[in-house]
Design an enzyme around this catalytic site. Structure first.
Site, PDB file in Angstrom:
ATOM      1  N   CYS A  99       0.880  -1.209   0.008  1.00  0.00           N
ATOM      2  CA  CYS A  99       0.046   0.012   0.010  1.00  0.00           C
ATOM      3  C   CYS A  99       0.893   1.443  -0.157  1.00  0.00           C
ATOM      4  O   CYS A  99       2.255   1.240  -0.094  1.00  0.00           O
ATOM      5  CB  CYS A  99      -0.976  -0.026   1.004  1.00  0.00           C
ATOM      6  SG  CYS A  99      -0.087   0.173   2.535  1.00  0.00           S
ATOM      7  N   CYS A 102       3.599   1.810   2.624  1.00  0.00           N
ATOM      8  CA  CYS A 102       5.037   0.861   2.165  1.00  0.00           C
ATOM      9  C   CYS A 102       6.016   1.727   1.488  1.00  0.00           C
ATOM     10  O   CYS A 102       7.331   1.809   1.831  1.00  0.00           O
ATOM     11  CB  CYS A 102       4.806  -0.337   1.505  1.00  0.00           C
ATOM     12  SG  CYS A 102       3.818  -1.670   2.159  1.00  0.00           S
ATOM     13  N   ASP A 505      11.477  28.981 -30.449  1.00  0.00           N
ATOM     14  CA  ASP A 505      12.456  29.385 -31.023  1.00  0.00           C
ATOM     15  C   ASP A 505      12.092  28.957 -32.477  1.00  0.00           C
ATOM     16  O   ASP A 505      11.003  28.332 -32.864  1.00  0.00           O
ATOM     17  CB  ASP A 505      13.478  28.253 -30.576  1.00  0.00           C
ATOM     18  CG  ASP A 505      14.779  28.614 -31.222  1.00  0.00           C
ATOM     19  OD1 ASP A 505      15.126  29.713 -31.367  1.00  0.00           O
ATOM     20  OD2 ASP A 505      15.393  27.662 -31.961  1.00  0.00           O
ATOM     21  N   ASP A 697      15.449  23.860 -29.709  1.00  0.00           N
ATOM     22  CA  ASP A 697      16.488  22.744 -29.802  1.00  0.00           C
ATOM     23  C   ASP A 697      17.987  22.719 -29.791  1.00  0.00           C
ATOM     24  O   ASP A 697      18.783  22.051 -30.095  1.00  0.00           O
ATOM     25  CB  ASP A 697      16.054  22.169 -31.005  1.00  0.00           C
ATOM     26  CG  ASP A 697      16.543  22.971 -32.238  1.00  0.00           C
ATOM     27  OD1 ASP A 697      16.718  24.106 -32.274  1.00  0.00           O
ATOM     28  OD2 ASP A 697      16.806  22.479 -33.441  1.00  0.00           O
ATOM     29  N   ASP A 701      19.210  27.929 -26.869  1.00  0.00           N
ATOM     30  CA  ASP A 701      17.704  27.591 -26.102  1.00  0.00           C
ATOM     31  C   ASP A 701      17.840  27.297 -24.708  1.00  0.00           C
ATOM     32  O   ASP A 701      16.903  27.168 -23.926  1.00  0.00           O
ATOM     33  CB  ASP A 701      16.984  26.931 -27.050  1.00  0.00           C
ATOM     34  CG  ASP A 701      16.724  27.173 -28.219  1.00  0.00           C
ATOM     35  OD1 ASP A 701      16.415  28.579 -28.377  1.00  0.00           O
ATOM     36  OD2 ASP A 701      16.762  26.442 -29.253  1.00  0.00           O
TER      37      ASP A 701
END
Length: 814
Positions: A99, A102, A505, A697, A701
């Protein structure tokens, strides 16, 4: 006579100090405790000795020394990913988690161990990810500590995960089958007792039936219900009350009262105790099956990389575990086999199916010197590869680890549920005790007061609270991964669902990232070849899309690349090379003007200007064009239709930015921005209350990606962009961005539904049970249904995602 190794009743190994010897029917029998001795006497006294001959227990209790196991350091080292000399990570599967308590216990106790920096345990998958200092502790000592807590750890591999899940489901199924069969027999005895209660029954027959009922109930409680009893004992030993403690208290109370009534001539409630165990086991079977379906996405990823490989040892071939391969090993991959680890082809030419990486269904020709990623399929010829990364750091493993990280990292919305779950068990125990005292004070029969208290213990369900967020994150991250969308955590999923502005971008994001040099404009006295040669000296080592375009033009013009000095990248601006005889700059107009270079005015239209200077003198310019992605307009339009604002942030000129903005219906754009400018703009919008997603990318950036509420990088970008992003699109398709936001919003909606149900369920059913309106059996039904409903609603999220983005309706997947 030699002492048997195992208890005659439970088949557990008997420590010499705990040995209990008894003479029954003229035989000397050995037990591990007085409890097993008493249960054996009840079963044999009822004439049910055949139970011990008929039962089929292939697993004789817990394996000897299971909780004091010694772990092989060398074997575990293959599953460790080293981050730096003082930091490493390992993923493992932990058996025995019952559960949410735990999970809380493991995270709290492990975090206190010296050398362990952080630990995240996923209740939905039973997987844990630990970051530790290898100079202070080791995987073997960590595993040994977990085992001493009463749990069984295994290094996480697809095989270990599947075997652990299969063992757990098989054990549950056997226990449930036993409980269901015996409970059906018990119902027959109970019907006879109920009939006798209303119509009269001979006291001798009544007592005999009660003994039969006790004999049938006992194995249900102590065999079928053993996982609850063991979990309850573990929670008490570790001082962390759990769901199993509530169940065990309720079951043992009903069973203990019935045994007392059996001996004193009162009414028994063995059927209540047995049905509670049976129904809760049924609920856990459904929950386990649903959890297995939810985590199948990671397993499918890991199954792409085979567990074994063919290694060349001189002229001999040997089959070894993929995890044992180290950089520098040479392996043989035959046609039809998948590549086990990342490597470089040293011999052979073949076609590879790289659809797992790029989403592109067409095979790709690879030859000597080319890279080959783990999980790709070799199609046509045998090749030899030199291993470049261990299995734990391969492409497939890193992708799977990102998905698992997403499932382990908790969403902020879960924090309230975690705080409630921690206090839940003690609070419910107090309510149950109060219920018992209240009904006794109202002078109702003792049995009725006790059963009302049992109902409170059984109906309370912290598991629904514990499952509400993790299962939704589990399903969502798995469904997203199948679409090539990787969220780095449940917190990222939640934040993406709250985004109200998307910043883009330009180069490589809205454009294809495959720029071409449309025109070369040399300064007076310079030549096209001279400008390309000068530019090539700087761009040859860069991974920027503009650099690739310039190098492609230089190659087409027959200009060979060469570098004569050290090159420094100025993010968002350009490159600088300093050599013994020259200081060369290449980059944007702003970059060169900042360095004191005078530039002429050019009629470049919407094309990108790349200027070149040598020793402060302008040498010429390259006009570069980069076409927009085909799907860019549709993707931006869909985001705007969802109510999201869009803005373009670029280091390019205002004319270029304006044309791109007009083409894509992005009215807000900012040009000539440095990386710091982008980050500052995002920070200002955040202070104004905006929740920002940045999509980029490149190296320039990275600051904006890291400071945005959600940073999104696309495949094909630089490693630093991928590392600093929260959301990764593994296929270069901008349409996936809309899908990511859609999935995130759907997940947030599902989490809210789950939490509403979990809180509402407990707020309604606990008072009903305390008021005597809910019998223990129906309380068990309600408790089991509560967890199943939460898991089912999360699974429905996966079906909604598949329906919304059916493969047939997505041309890019055809």
């Amino acid at each position: 006579m030699s002492v048997p190794d195992t208890c005659i009743h439970c088949k557990l190994q008997i420590p010499p100090a705990d040995l209990v010897i008894d003479q029954i029917d003229g035989k000397e029998l050995h037990f591990c405790c007085r409890g097993c001795q008493g249960v054996y006497r009840i079963i044999s006294g009822a004439g049910l000795n055949s139970f011990y001959q008929r039962r089929d227990w292939p697993e004789a209790g817990i394996p000897p020394g299971a909780f004091e196991s010694r772990f092989d350091e060398a074997q575990l080292s293959g599953h460790v990913m080293t981050l730096d000399p003082t930091s490493a990570e390992i993923s493992l599967v932990i058996e025995g988690i019952r559960c949410a308590s735990c999970v809380w216990l493991l995270e709290k106790l492990l975090a206190r161990e010296p050398g362990i920096d952080s630990v995240r345990v996923n209740y939905g998958t039973h997987r844990a990810q630990l970051r530790f200092n290898p100079q202070e502790t080791s995987p073997a000592s960590i595993f040994a500590y977990i085992s001493r807590l009463g749990y069984l750890p295994h290094p996480f591999t697809s095989g270990a995960a599947q075997q652990a899940a299969a063992r757990e489901q098989r054990s549950l199924l056997i226990r449930f089958g036993t409980a269901a069969f015996l409970s059906m027999q018990l119902m027959g005895f109970s019907l006879a007792l109920y009939g006798g209660y209303f119509h009269g029954i001979d006291p001798g027959i009544r007592q005999m039936i009660q003994y039969f009922a006790a004999a049938v109930t006992t194995p249900v409680i102590f065999y079928s219900g053993w996982p609850f009893l063991a979990g309850a004992w573990r929670s008490l030993k570790n001082r962390a009350p759990s769901m199993d403690l509530l169940i065990s208290l309720g079951v043992l109370t009903a069973y203990g009262y019935s045994i007392s009534a059996l001996l004193t001539g009162g009414e028994v409630y063995f059927d209540t105790a047995a049905m509670i165990v049976t129904l809760i086991l049924l609920g856990r079977l459904f929950e386990g099956s649903a959890r297995t379906r939810a985590i199948s996405g990671i397993d499918k990823l890991l199954q792409l990389a085979p567990d074994s490989a063919t290694r060349l040892n001189g002229e001999e071939l040997e089959i070894v575990a993929s995890a044992s391969l180290v950089p520098g090993d040479t392996i043989l991959v035959r046609p039809g086999e998948r590549i086990p680890v990342d490597g470089r082809i040293s011999d052979g030419i073949t076609e590879l199916d790289e659809s797992t990486i790029s989403g592109e269904a067409m095979p790709v020709m690879r030859r000597q010197g080319d890279s080959a990623a783990a999980g790709t399929l070799n199609l046509t010829a045998s090749i030899k590869l030199i291993v470049e990364r261990v299995a734990a750091e391969s492409f497939i493993a890193r992708i799977a680890r990102m998905v698992e990280d997403a499932q382990n990292r908790k969403a902020p919305i879960q924090s309230l549920a975690d705080r409630v779950a921690t206090l839940f068990v003690p609070l419910v125990t107090l309510v149950a005790a109060g219920t018992w005292v209240f009904w006794l004070s109202r002078e109702v029969p003792h049995a009725e007061a006790l059963l009302n208290a049992v109902s409170v213990l059984i109906v309370a369900c912290p598991c629904a609270l514990g499952l509400a967020t993790p299962t939704a994150v589990l399903v969502a991250s798995g469904s997203a991964a199948a679409r090539g969308i990787l969220f780095r955590g449940g917190d990222i999923l939640e934040m993406a669902g709250r985004v109200n502005l998307v910043a883009f971008d330009k180069t490589g994001t809205l454009t294809l990232g495959r720029p071409t040099v449309a025109e070369v404009l040399p300064a007076p006295g310079q030549s096209v070849a001279g400008i390309l040669a000068l530019a090539g000296q700087l761009e040859s080592g860069s991974s920027h899309p503009l650099a690739r375009g310039i190098m492609a033009r230089a190659k087409a013009e027959g200009v060979p690349p060469r570098t004569t000095g050290s090159v420094v990248t100025i993010p968002g601006r350009g490159l600088q090379m300093t050599s013994a005889d020259a200081d060369v700059l290449i980059g944007s107009r702003t970059f060169l003007e900042e360095n004191g270079v005078e530039l002429p005015t050019l009629d470049s239209g919407a094309m990108t200007e790349v200027h070149v200077s040598r020793n402060g003198s302008w040498q010429g310019a390259l006009l570069v064009q980069d076409p927009l992605r085909d799907e860019a307009l549709e993707a931006v339009t869909k985001l705007q239709q969802m109510g999201l604002g869009t803005v373009l942030l670029t280091g390019d000129r205002a004319e270029t930015a304006g044309q791109v903005g007009t083409s894509l219906a992005i009215s807000d754009y900012l040009a000539d921005l440095s990386p710091a400018d982008k980050a500052a703009w995002i920070r200002a919008r955040q202070r104004a209350g905006g929740t920002i997603m940045m999509v980029g990318d490149g190296i320039n950036d990275a600051p904006a990606l890291s400071i945005a509420d959600v940073g999104c990088a696309m495949a094909g970008g630089t490693d630093i962009a991928l590392e600093t992003s929260d959301l990764v699109l593994t296929r270069p398709a901008l349409g996936r961005l809309y899908e990511a936001v859609f999935i995130a919003r759907l997940t947030l909606q599902t989490i809210r539904q789950n939490l509403f149900w979990a809180f509402s369920y407990n707020l309604v059913t606990i008072p009903l049970a305390a008021s005597g309106q809910l019998a223990p059996v129906w309380a068990a039904v309600a408790m089991a249904c509560s967890s199943v409903l939460v898991v089912s609603n999360s699974l429905h999220l996966g079906r909604r995602v598949r329906h919304a983005f059916s493969v047939a309706s997505r041309p890019e997947n055809n």
